[in-house]
Design a protein around this motif. Structure first.
Motif, short mmCIF file in Angstrom:
data_model
loop_
_atom_site.label_atom_id
_atom_site.label_comp_id
_atom_site.label_asym_id
_atom_site.label_seq_id
_atom_site.Cartn_x
_atom_site.Cartn_y
_atom_site.Cartn_z
N TRP A 612 0.78 -1.35 0.06
CA TRP A 612 -0.18 -0.18 0.03
C TRP A 612 1.08 1.07 -0.20
O TRP A 612 0.90 2.01 -0.97
CB TRP A 612 -0.90 0.37 1.38
CG TRP A 612 -1.86 1.46 1.15
CD1 TRP A 612 -1.76 1.93 2.25
CD2 TRP A 612 -3.06 1.82 0.12
NE1 TRP A 612 -3.13 3.26 1.81
CE2 TRP A 612 -3.06 2.96 0.58
CE3 TRP A 612 -3.00 1.04 -0.90
CZ2 TRP A 612 -3.87 3.88 0.01
CZ3 TRP A 612 -4.15 1.93 -1.88
CH2 TRP A 612 -5.03 3.05 -1.33
N LEU A 613 1.74 0.90 0.71
CA LEU A 613 3.37 2.22 1.10
C LEU A 613 3.25 2.24 -0.58
O LEU A 613 3.74 4.14 -1.13
CB LEU A 613 3.71 1.95 1.78
CG LEU A 613 5.39 3.15 1.63
CD1 LEU A 613 4.23 4.69 2.42
CD2 LEU A 613 6.53 2.98 2.97
N GLN A 614 3.91 1.58 -1.57
CA GLN A 614 4.51 1.81 -2.78
C GLN A 614 3.31 2.67 -3.95
O GLN A 614 3.62 3.45 -4.12
CB GLN A 614 4.94 0.07 -2.88
CG GLN A 614 5.53 0.54 -4.54
CD GLN A 614 7.06 1.32 -4.28
OE1 GLN A 614 7.41 1.34 -3.09
NE2 GLN A 614 7.47 1.58 -5.27
N THR A 615 1.78 1.88 -3.39
CA THR A 615 1.01 2.40 -4.69
C THR A 615 1.20 4.13 -4.27
O THR A 615 0.73 4.63 -5.31
CB THR A 615 -0.51 1.85 -4.35
OG1 THR A 615 -0.21 0.01 -4.20
CG2 THR A 615 -1.46 2.05 -5.44
N THR A 616 1.17 4.31 -2.78
CA THR A 616 0.53 5.80 -2.42
C THR A 616 1.81 6.76 -3.13
O THR A 616 1.62 7.42 -4.08
CB THR A 616 0.40 5.41 -1.27
OG1 THR A 616 1.35 5.37 -0.78
CG2 THR A 616 -1.03 5.07 -0.32
N TRP A 617 2.99 5.94 -2.89
CA TRP A 617 4.13 7.01 -3.32
C TRP A 617 4.26 6.91 -4.91
O TRP A 617 4.34 7.87 -5.72
CB TRP A 617 5.52 5.70 -3.33
CG TRP A 617 6.80 6.26 -3.43
CD1 TRP A 617 7.23 6.13 -4.83
CD2 TRP A 617 7.71 7.46 -3.54
NE1 TRP A 617 8.79 6.30 -4.67
CE2 TRP A 617 8.53 7.65 -4.07
CE3 TRP A 617 7.41 8.28 -2.73
CZ2 TRP A 617 9.22 8.73 -4.13
CZ3 TRP A 617 8.29 9.73 -2.50
CH2 TRP A 617 9.35 9.16 -3.26
N GLU A 618 3.79 5.97 -5.64
CA GLU A 618 4.06 5.56 -7.45
C GLU A 618 3.00 6.91 -7.87
O GLU A 618 3.55 7.03 -8.65
CB GLU A 618 3.21 4.31 -7.77
CG GLU A 618 4.70 3.05 -7.86
CD GLU A 618 3.66 1.69 -7.91
OE1 GLU A 618 3.13 1.27 -8.50
OE2 GLU A 618 5.02 1.41 -7.89
N GLN A 629 -3.54 13.87 -7.13
CA GLN A 629 -1.89 13.49 -6.44
C GLN A 629 -2.34 14.21 -5.38
O GLN A 629 -1.80 13.24 -4.30
CB GLN A 629 -1.33 14.50 -7.70
CG GLN A 629 -0.11 14.42 -6.95
CD GLN A 629 0.96 15.90 -7.45
OE1 GLN A 629 0.40 16.83 -7.41
NE2 GLN A 629 2.21 14.86 -7.81
N LEU A 630 -3.03 15.00 -4.71
CA LEU A 630 -3.55 14.84 -3.33
C LEU A 630 -4.28 14.53 -2.72
O LEU A 630 -3.51 14.28 -1.49
CB LEU A 630 -4.39 16.69 -3.18
CG LEU A 630 -4.48 17.21 -2.15
CD1 LEU A 630 -3.44 17.64 -1.56
CD2 LEU A 630 -5.35 18.98 -1.91
N VAL A 631 -5.11 13.70 -3.28
CA VAL A 631 -5.33 12.55 -2.10
C VAL A 631 -4.61 11.56 -1.98
O VAL A 631 -3.91 11.02 -0.78
CB VAL A 631 -7.00 12.07 -2.93
CG1 VAL A 631 -6.91 10.69 -2.27
CG2 VAL A 631 -8.12 13.02 -2.98
#
Length: 824
Positions: A612-618, A629-631
Motif C-alpha cells: 500500500w505504501l508503494q501504491t501511494t508513493w507511485e 495527486q493531493l488525495v
C-alpha cells in the motif's frame, strides 16, 4: 444526588417540568470584557426569566463557577445550587426570576469556548450548546420543549465583532467597551441560542428574493482571512436560500444569516438560527479538493435546512432528534444536487454517509431512528450514523415511495401547522400521509421504529431476490454487461421487495448491481460472477453513482469477512488509480488504509503495508498535479507512518529538495508526523517546522509529532498528559492521543491496557462528556483478545449507561477486527 447525576437530566423529570412551566421570555446579560485576560477564568452572567407556573417550586439549570444571587418575584432567596441545578421556591402563577452568576470560559468546546490565537494573541469566543450546554452560559430551563423569546445583551471589548441570533438593536459605546443589545428572538429553544464575539474577519453580502432582504455575513479569525474564500460560501448560501424558500413554502424565519468558522470546534457545524457556527477545518489553508468543497457546501445546506427543520419546528425531546438531523442530512445532498454546482452530491452520500450508517447499524448499540432517549447522556451519544445518515437514507426511500412533490407538500404543511412549536413523529407522519394519500404507519414501523438492515443478494440459479431481516424496499437492479472492454448498463429493473424471497426474472448480465441508483437502505452483495466483473472493470463503469455503489458493496463485504481483505486491497490498487470521482477516491484510499491496519491477517500485514505504501508513493510521484495527486499524497503521508521505505525522500522533500507536488503546511505536518513515528524526525525538526507555521494548527500538529516518536518514555508522557493535564484543549487532547497511537505502536503502548480500564470510570464522572468520550474511545486498547474488556464490563454493570455503551461499541469494533482477521 451527585453533581454528575444532577447534570444528567432525564426525560421524565423534564417532561414534568414542562407540564408545570410555560416559559415566555428570557433576557441574558453577559459581560465578556474579561475574555482577553488569560488569568480570568470566568465571566459575569445574569439571566431574567418570565414564566407561568402551576408548581410552587422548580429548578433552573446552570453549570459554572458560582451562583451569586437568586431573586424570585422581587424577593432575594438563599442560593440553593448543587453545581448543576438552582432550586427556586415561592413561585406564583406569573413569575420573574433573576439569577446572577459567574460562568466559566470553556476549553473543551462546550458552552462558551475561549481561544487565543498564537499568531496575534487575540481572544475569540463562540458558544456551542447542543444538546445541553446553554446552562454553562446562562441559567435556563435546559430542554427543547420550553421555548422562549430571548434577548441578549453582551458587553465586550470595543472593536470586537459581537453576534447573536438576531440583528443588533442598540450599541452603547464606553471607554474600551461596547454593550450590544440584540433584537428579541422569536420563540426558540435554549440549545440553539448563540453568541459569538472577538476580532473576527467579516465579509458581508445580502440575499434578496421578492420582498425578502436578508443580510449575510461570513466570518473567520483575522489570521486566516487570506485563506477565506467567503464569496463561494456566500454563493452557496444564496443558492440554498433560493431553493429552500421555494421548496418549503415558508419564508426564511430569522432576520439575519451569519456563518462563523471557529477554532477548536467539536462538530462540523451547528444550526443556531441566524448564526451558524462551523469548524475552521472548512477554511482551507492549503490545497483543497473538489470533494472538500462539496462537503463544505453540503454542510452549509444541511445547517440551512435546520432553520426550518429543528429551529422553526423543534422536537419535543431528544427521542425525535431525527426530526431535524435526518431531514437536514437528506436535504444537504438534495439541495446540493438541485441548487449548486455539486450536482453529484448523492455519489458522495452513497460512498461516505451511508458507510457511516452501515457501521453504526451493526453495532450492539444500534437503535431505531426514532430512539429511546432516557436522559441527556444518551442524547449526546445519539448524534450518530443512525440519526443522521441512516435517517437520511430512509427519507430518500420515503421520497421514492410517496413521490417528491408529496414529500415537499407534507413538509410545507408541517411548517405551517407547527411553526415555533414542538413536535413528535406522529405530527410529521400526519402531514406526510395527508399530502401523499398514503398511510405511513406501516412504513414508519418498518423503517423508523426498528433496528438493523437488510442484506440483499440475487440468486442467479433460482432467479430470486433474497433479503435478510425483511423490510419493504423500492429499489432498482442494474444489469451491466461487457461491451468493448467496458461494463455498460443494459437494463435497469425497478421492483418492490417486501418478503424474504421474491421471484425476479433478470436478463443475463455480467454484473448484477442491487440497489443501482441507490433508492433504498441495505447492504448489497455481489455474486461471484459480478465480483469477477468489477474486479476486472470497476474503474471503467462510466456512472459515478454506480461505481460508488460497487465500492460500497466491496467495502461492506470486506468488513463482514465475506470478501478477503487481500483481494479487496488488490481491487483498490488496480482501480483506485483510475478513479475519477475525487470523493470516491478519497473514500477508497481511506478504506484501504483501514483494511491494512485492521482486517489483514497478522502474518500478511507487513507485506500489505509495504504494497500500500508503494501504491501511494507511485501515484503521488507519477500523477499530474491536481485533486487526485493531493488525495494520494495524503494517503502516502498516512502510510509512511508504518514503513520507512521512502523516508529519505520524504526528509528531502521537507528540506527543500525537488518534489512532485507543492507541500502546503498541513501536508508537511502530516509527513513529519509519519517520519517521527518511524524514528526519522526529532524534537528539533518539530521546532523548525513550527517556526515555518507558528499558528494554532501548527501548534496542535507539533503536539502530535512530538507524541508520535517511537520511544516508550515519550508515549508514557503523552499518556499521562492526556489523562491528567486538564488544561489541554479539546484539539490538543486529540493531538496527544493521535500521536500516542500513530504508527506501528502496539509494542510501545500495550503496557497501558490495564491502566486504561482502571481509569475510564473516574474520567467519565470527573470530566465533561466531550472530553471523557475522547479519552475512552481514543485510548481503547487494540489488543488481540476480548478478555480485558469483557472483564471490565462484567465488573462494572453499574457504570453509567452512556459509558457502557461507548465501551461496548469499542469492544464490537475490536471483535470485528479479530473475527475478520481470523477469517483470512
Amino acid at each position: 444526588m451527585s453533581a454528575h447525576e444532577a447534570a444528567n437530566l432525564t426525560r421524565e423529570e423534564t417532561a414534568a417540568r414542562s407540564a408545570a412551566i410555560a416559559l415566555h421570555a428570557v433576557r441574558v446579560e453577559l459581560d465578556l470584557t474579561t475574555a482577553p485576560d488569560p488569568l480570568r477564568s470566568g465571566f459575569a452572567t445574569a439571566t431574567t426569566l418570565a414564566f407561568e407556573s402551576t408548581a410552587e417550586e422548580t429548578w433552573l439549570d446552570f453549570l459554572g463557577e458560582r451562583v451569586e444571587r437568586v431573586v424570585v418575584n422581587g424577593t432575594e432567596q438563599p442560593v440553593e445550587w448543587d453545581g448543576a441545578r438552582i432550586r427556586i421556591r415561592g413561585l406564583g402563577v406569573d413569575n420573574e426570576v433573576r439569577v446572577e452568576a459567574v460562568g466559566a470560559f470553556s476549553r473543551s468546546g462546550e458552552g462558551l469556548h475561549r481561544f487565543v490565537d498564537p499568531v496575534d494573541g487575540q481572544a475569540y469566543l463562540y458558544t456551542q450548546y447542543e444538546p445541553a450546554d446553554a446552562r454553562r452560559v446562562m441559567a435556563c430551563f435546559e430542554q427543547p420543549d420550553l421555548k422562549a423569546r430571548y434577548t441578549f445583551v453582551v458587553s465586550a471589548p470595543a472593536g470586537w465583532v459581537v453576534l447573536s441570533n438576531q440583528a443588533v438593536a442598540k450599541v452603547d459605546q464606553g471607554i474600551g467597551v461596547q454593550t450590544v443589545q440584540f433584537a428579541e428572538t422569536l420563540p426558540i429553544s435554549s440549545y440553539i441560542t448563540a453568541v459569538v464575539a472577538g476580532p473576527y474577519h467579516r465579509v458581508t453580502g445580502e440575499w434578496v428574493k421578492g420582498d425578502q432582504r436578508i443580510p449575510l455575513g461570513a466570518y473567520c479569525r483575522a489570521s486566516l482571512h487570506e485563506h477565506f474564500d467567503a464569496e463561494e460560501i456566500l454563493e452557496i448560501t444564496r443558492q440554498g436560500l433560493d431553493f429552500y424558500d421555494d421548496a418549503f413554502g415558508f419564508p426564511y424565519p430569522w432576520s439575519t444569516y451569519d456563518q462563523v468558522f471557529v477554532p477548536e470546534y467539536n462538530l462540523g457545524a451547528m444550526e443556531n438560527p441566524g448564526l451558524v457556527t462551523f469548524t475552521e477545518a472548512y477554511v482551507f489553508r492549503g490545497a483543497s479538493t473538489q470533494a472538500q468543497h462539496e462537503a463544505r457546501a453540503n454542510t452549509i445546506l444541511h445547517e440551512m435546512a435546520h432553520m426550518w427543520f429543528g429551529d422553526l419546528v423543534t422536537m419535543r425531546w431528544w427521542d425525535d432528534l431525527w426530526l431535524k438531523e435526518s431531514f437536514a442530512d437528506y436535504m444537504g445532498s438534495h439541495a446540493s444536487t438541485a441548487a449548486t454546482r455539486f450536482t453529484d452530491a448523492w455519489v458522495s452520500f452513497a460512498a461516505r454517509r451511508k458507510a457511516w450508517a452501515y457501521q453504526a447499524d451493526q453495532l450492539p448499540s444500534t437503535h431505531p431512528i426514532v430512539a429511546d432517549i432516557p436522559d441527556l447522556e444518551a442524547a449526546k451519544l445519539n448524534f450518530d450514523g443512525i440519526t443522521y445518515a441512516k435517517g437520511a437514507s430512509v427519507l430518500k426511500q420515503l421520497v421514492a415511495y410517496v413521490g417528491e412533490d408529496a414529500f415537499f407538500e407534507g413538509a410545507r404543511r408541517y411548517f405551517q401547522r407547527h411553526a415555533y412549536g414542538n413536535t413528535t413523529l406522529a405530527d410529521l407522519l400526519a402531514e406526510l400521509s395527508d399530502a401523499s394519500g398514503r398511510d405511513l404507519t406501516s412504513w414508519s414501523a418498518a423503517w423508523l421504529e426498528t433496528t438493523g438492515m437488510s442484506t440483499i443478494v440475487y440468486d442467479r440459479e433460482t432467479r430470486e431476490l433474497i433479503q435478510t431481516d425483511p423490510r419493504p424496499h423500492r429499489l432498482a437492479i442494474g444489469c451491466w454487461s461487457w461491451q468493448d472492454d467496458h461494463l455498460v448498463r443494459t437494463d435497469l429493473v425497478e421492483t418492490d421487495l417486501v418478503d424474504a424471497r421474491t421471484a425476479l426474472e433478470l436478463p443475463d448480465a455480467d454484473l448484477i448491481l442491487i440497489n443501482d441508483t441507490d433508492l433504498t437502505y441495505a447492504k448489497a452483495r455481489l455474486d461471484e460472477r459480478s465480483l469477477d466483473a468489477v474486479e476486472a472493470g470497476l474503474s471503467g463503469i462510466d456512472d459515478a453513482l454506480a461505481r460508488g455503489l460497487v465500492w460500497s458493496a466491496l467495502w461492506n463485504a470486506t468488513r463482514d469477512g465475506d470478501l478477503p481483505a487481500r483481494r479487496y486491497l488488490e481491487i483498490v490498487r488496480r482501480h483506485a488509480p483510475r478513479e475519477t470521482h475525487i470523493g470516491l477516491l478519497t473514500a477508497a484510499t481511506a478504506n484501504a488504509a483501514f483494511a491494512v491496519g485492521h482486517y489483514v491477517a497478522d502474518a500478511d500485514r507487513a507485506a500489505e503495508r509495504e504494497a500500500w505504501l508503494q501504491t501511494t508513493w507511485e501515484q503521488t510521484t507519477h500523477h499530474e498535479t491536481g485533486d487526485a495527486q493531493l488525495v494520494w499524497a495524503r494517503a502516502l503521508a498516512a502510510a509512511a507512518a508504518y514503513a520507512d521505505t521512502h523516508a529519505a525522500s520524504l526528509i528531502g522533500w521537507l528540506a527543500g529538495a525537488e518534489t512532485p507536488l507543492e507541500l502546503d503546511a498541513d501536508l508537511r505536518w502530516a509527513l513529519l508526523t509519519s517520519l517521527s513515528a518511524t524514528g526519522h524526525a526529532s524534537v528539533l525538526d518539530a521546532e523548525k517546522e513550527l517556526t515555518r507555521d507558528d499558528t494554532a494548527t501548527g501548534r496542535t500538529a507539533q503536539i502530535r509529532v512530538l507524541a508520535a516518536r517511537p520511544d516508550a518514555q515519550v508515549r508514557a508522557a503523552a499518556w499521562v498528559s492526556a489523562w491528567d493535564d486538564h488544561t489541554l484543549t479539546n484539539d490538543h487532547l486529540d493531538a496527544t492521543i493521535g500521536g500516542f497511537r500513530t504508527g506501528d505502536s502496539r509494542a510501545l503502548i500495550a503496557s497501558f491496557d490495564d491502566e486504561y480500564f482502571a481509569r475510564i470510570r473516574d474520567a467519565w464522572s470527573e470530566r465533561s462528556i466531550e472530553i471523557a468520550k475522547r479519552l475512552v474511545v481514543g485510548f481503547f486498547p487494540a489488543a488481540d483478545s476480548l478478555e480485558p474488556v469483557d472483564a471490565w464490563l462484567a465488573a462494572n454493570e453499574d457504570a453509567p449507561a452512556a459509558l457502557r455503551r461507548v465501551v461496548v461499541e469499542q469492544r464490537d469494533h475490536l471483535a470485528r477486527d479479530l473475527r475478520v482477521r481470523a477469517a483470512q
